[in-house]
Design an enzyme around this catalytic site. Structure first.
Site: not given
Length: 165
Positions: A91-92, A98-102, A124, A129, A136
């Site tokens: 989770a971000v 939208r800053r590349g953290l994921g 999963e 989503n 991914y």
């Protein structure tokens, strides 16, 4: 509780990226921030007690945070299961998306898996989503099956994705 850190407080190193964020192992000190993110991101958030157990009591569990000024702005939970890693939660905080953290967290997960000699990573993701599925897929995950009515809050199906390393 300290006021939330706004992404605008930091100079971006590239469009959409935040420079002053580090990735590290989560601790109980991070629990308030992790719970804040969890509640901001999910209609059926994990209970605080469960998140605390993931951090402190389950030897097979890893909690990793992306933090800014030592406060979590994103996190993930994964399990070490024999030769695989199983990503359970990522989770971000909505103000930090939208800053590349994921991607930063997923890259960290894959680097850990490779360093530890793991063979695959599983996860999963809700069929609705699309943003997470796109992330991914960009790093090499592919769909292997659907778990029908997997999510207890609304009965939504889960797409099971895997990446062989």
């Amino acid at each position: 509780m300290d006021p939330a850190i706004e992404p605008e407080d930091f100079q971006a190193s590239a469009p959409g990226k935040v420079r002053a964020v580090s990735v590290r192992r989560g601790s109980l000190h991070d629990l308030d921030g992790i719970c804040e993110i969890e509640h901001a991101c999910f209609a059926a958030p994990w209970p605080r007690e469960v998140l605390a157990e993931e951090i402190a009591e389950r030897s097979w569990s890893r909690v990793v945070v992306a933090s800014s000024q030592n406060r979590p702005v994103a996190f993930m939970v994964y399990w070490v299961v024999s030769t695989e890693l199983h990503l359970l939660n990522l989770a971000v905080h909505p103000r930090w998306r939208r800053r590349g953290l994921g991607r930063m967290l997923v890259d960290h997960l894959l680097a850990e898996a490779r360093m530890e000699g793991r063979i695959e990573v599983l996860l999963e993701v809700r069929v609705s989503n699309n943003a997470a599925q796109d992330l991914y897929r960009r790093v090499g995950f592919h769909e292997i099956m659907v778990r029908r009515r997997y999510y207890s809050d609304n009965g939504e199906d889960a797409l099971v994705m895997m990446l062989r390393l």
